[in-house]
Design a protein around this motif. Structure first.
Motif, mmCIF file in Angstrom:
data_model
loop_
_atom_site.group_PDB
_atom_site.id
_atom_site.type_symbol
_atom_site.label_atom_id
_atom_site.label_comp_id
_atom_site.label_asym_id
_atom_site.label_seq_id
_atom_site.Cartn_x
_atom_site.Cartn_y
_atom_site.Cartn_z
ATOM 1 N N MET A 177 0.838 -1.188 0.000
ATOM 2 C CA MET A 177 0.000 0.000 0.000
ATOM 3 C C MET A 177 0.879 1.246 0.000
ATOM 4 O O MET A 177 1.888 1.301 0.692
ATOM 5 N N THR A 178 0.474 2.238 -0.769
ATOM 6 C CA THR A 178 1.215 3.489 -0.854
ATOM 7 C C THR A 178 0.404 4.604 -0.211
ATOM 8 O O THR A 178 -0.777 4.769 -0.504
ATOM 9 N N THR A 179 1.042 5.365 0.653
ATOM 10 C CA THR A 179 0.429 6.538 1.258
ATOM 11 C C THR A 179 0.651 7.716 0.310
ATOM 12 O O THR A 179 1.710 7.837 -0.296
ATOM 13 N N VAL A 180 -0.339 8.596 0.183
ATOM 14 C CA VAL A 180 -0.239 9.752 -0.704
ATOM 15 C C VAL A 180 -0.269 11.023 0.134
ATOM 16 O O VAL A 180 -1.113 11.178 1.020
ATOM 17 N N LEU A 181 0.666 11.924 -0.172
ATOM 18 C CA LEU A 181 0.755 13.223 0.489
ATOM 19 C C LEU A 181 0.590 14.299 -0.571
ATOM 20 O O LEU A 181 1.355 14.331 -1.540
ATOM 21 N N ASP A 182 -0.388 15.162 -0.416
ATOM 22 C CA ASP A 182 -0.626 16.246 -1.363
ATOM 23 C C ASP A 182 0.090 17.501 -0.877
ATOM 24 O O ASP A 182 -0.339 18.145 0.080
ATOM 25 N N ALA A 183 1.196 17.838 -1.537
ATOM 26 C CA ALA A 183 1.970 19.032 -1.176
ATOM 27 C C ALA A 183 1.952 20.051 -2.318
ATOM 28 O O ALA A 183 2.830 20.905 -2.409
ATOM 29 N N ARG A 184 0.940 19.949 -3.179
ATOM 30 C CA ARG A 184 0.822 20.910 -4.280
ATOM 31 C C ARG A 184 0.582 22.305 -3.718
ATOM 32 O O ARG A 184 -0.126 22.480 -2.738
ATOM 33 N N GLY A 185 1.209 23.273 -4.355
ATOM 34 C CA GLY A 185 1.052 24.661 -3.935
ATOM 35 C C GLY A 185 2.016 25.090 -2.843
ATOM 36 O O GLY A 185 2.095 26.267 -2.520
ATOM 37 N N LEU A 186 2.745 24.150 -2.276
ATOM 38 C CA LEU A 186 3.710 24.480 -1.221
ATOM 39 C C LEU A 186 5.104 24.632 -1.819
ATOM 40 O O LEU A 186 5.482 23.908 -2.730
ATOM 41 N N ARG A 187 5.852 25.562 -1.298
ATOM 42 C CA ARG A 187 7.223 25.785 -1.737
ATOM 43 C C ARG A 187 8.168 25.085 -0.775
ATOM 44 O O ARG A 187 7.883 24.946 0.411
ATOM 45 N N CYS A 188 9.287 24.632 -1.310
ATOM 46 C CA CYS A 188 10.291 23.980 -0.468
ATOM 47 C C CYS A 188 10.794 24.977 0.561
ATOM 48 O O CYS A 188 10.922 26.159 0.238
ATOM 49 N N PRO A 189 10.988 24.519 1.765
ATOM 50 C CA PRO A 189 11.159 23.142 2.204
ATOM 51 C C PRO A 189 9.886 22.463 2.715
ATOM 52 O O PRO A 189 9.961 21.344 3.209
ATOM 53 N N LEU A 190 8.724 23.096 2.602
ATOM 54 C CA LEU A 190 7.511 22.522 3.191
ATOM 55 C C LEU A 190 7.151 21.129 2.656
ATOM 56 O O LEU A 190 6.832 20.245 3.459
ATOM 57 N N PRO A 191 7.201 20.873 1.341
ATOM 58 C CA PRO A 191 6.885 19.498 0.893
ATOM 59 C C PRO A 191 7.835 18.465 1.495
ATOM 60 O O PRO A 191 7.413 17.380 1.903
ATOM 61 N N LEU A 192 9.093 18.821 1.596
ATOM 62 C CA LEU A 192 10.092 17.907 2.162
ATOM 63 C C LEU A 192 9.850 17.684 3.661
ATOM 64 O O LEU A 192 9.932 16.560 4.146
ATOM 65 N N LEU A 193 9.525 18.725 4.376
ATOM 66 C CA LEU A 193 9.256 18.594 5.810
ATOM 67 C C LEU A 193 8.008 17.742 6.064
ATOM 68 O O LEU A 193 8.003 16.900 6.971
ATOM 69 N N GLN A 194 6.974 17.944 5.258
ATOM 70 C CA GLN A 194 5.766 17.134 5.418
ATOM 71 C C GLN A 194 6.036 15.673 5.055
ATOM 72 O O GLN A 194 5.519 14.767 5.702
ATOM 73 N N ALA A 195 6.854 15.455 4.025
ATOM 74 C CA ALA A 195 7.205 14.085 3.631
ATOM 75 C C ALA A 195 8.012 13.409 4.732
ATOM 76 O O ALA A 195 7.791 12.236 5.036
ATOM 77 N N ARG A 196 8.934 14.139 5.315
ATOM 78 C CA ARG A 196 9.738 13.573 6.409
ATOM 79 C C ARG A 196 8.844 13.131 7.563
ATOM 80 O O ARG A 196 9.006 12.038 8.116
ATOM 81 N N LYS A 197 7.879 13.965 7.898
ATOM 82 C CA LYS A 197 6.943 13.627 8.980
ATOM 83 C C LYS A 197 6.113 12.390 8.610
ATOM 84 O O LYS A 197 5.932 11.489 9.424
ATOM 85 N N ALA A 198 5.622 12.344 7.375
ATOM 86 C CA ALA A 198 4.821 11.203 6.927
ATOM 87 C C ALA A 198 5.657 9.923 6.905
ATOM 88 O O ALA A 198 5.188 8.861 7.322
ATOM 89 N N LEU A 199 6.894 10.007 6.429
ATOM 90 C CA LEU A 199 7.764 8.826 6.387
ATOM 91 C C LEU A 199 8.029 8.285 7.786
ATOM 92 O O LEU A 199 8.155 7.078 7.972
ATOM 93 N N SER A 200 8.113 9.172 8.775
ATOM 94 C CA SER A 200 8.415 8.732 10.137
ATOM 95 C C SER A 200 7.300 7.860 10.721
ATOM 96 O O SER A 200 7.528 7.123 11.673
ATOM 97 N N THR A 201 6.100 7.936 10.142
ATOM 98 C CA THR A 201 4.981 7.134 10.642
ATOM 99 C C THR A 201 4.862 5.789 9.920
ATOM 100 O O THR A 201 4.051 4.965 10.315
ATOM 101 N N LEU A 202 5.660 5.592 8.880
ATOM 102 C CA LEU A 202 5.564 4.378 8.069
ATOM 103 C C LEU A 202 6.594 3.342 8.495
ATOM 104 O O LEU A 202 7.626 3.678 9.065
#
Length: 77
Positions: A1-26
């Motif tokens: 199963m793949t988790t999806v994170l919608d970071a459209r409209g966000l400028r870096c580093p926000l997509p990366l920070l949100q991805a890091r947080k999401a990865l930490s739960t997997l």
């Protein structure tokens, strides 16, 4: 199963920070697809994976203009 994170409209580093947080739960080996619109995100995610041990699976263009999907696999660290 793949988790999806919608970071459209966000400028870096926000997509990366949100991805890091999401990865930490997997669990190790789980996949995360990040939808991004920031043109610098592919390079940022490539560098992030090289430094953290997560695996960059692929970068795919999306159906929307200027959006891509970055598929990551959580590493063991």
């Amino acid at each position: 199963m793949t988790t999806v994170l919608d970071a459209r409209g966000l400028r870096c580093p926000l997509p990366l920070l949100q991805a890091r947080k999401a990865l930490s739960t997997l669990s190790a080996g789980a996949r995360l697809t990040v939808m991004v619109s920031d043109p610098g995100a592919p390079a940022d995610f490539t560098a992030y994976c090289a430094q953290t041990g997560h695996r960059l699976i692929e970068i795919l263009p999306a159906d929307e203009p200027s959006v891509c999907h970055i598929v990551l696999e959580r590493g063991t660290r």
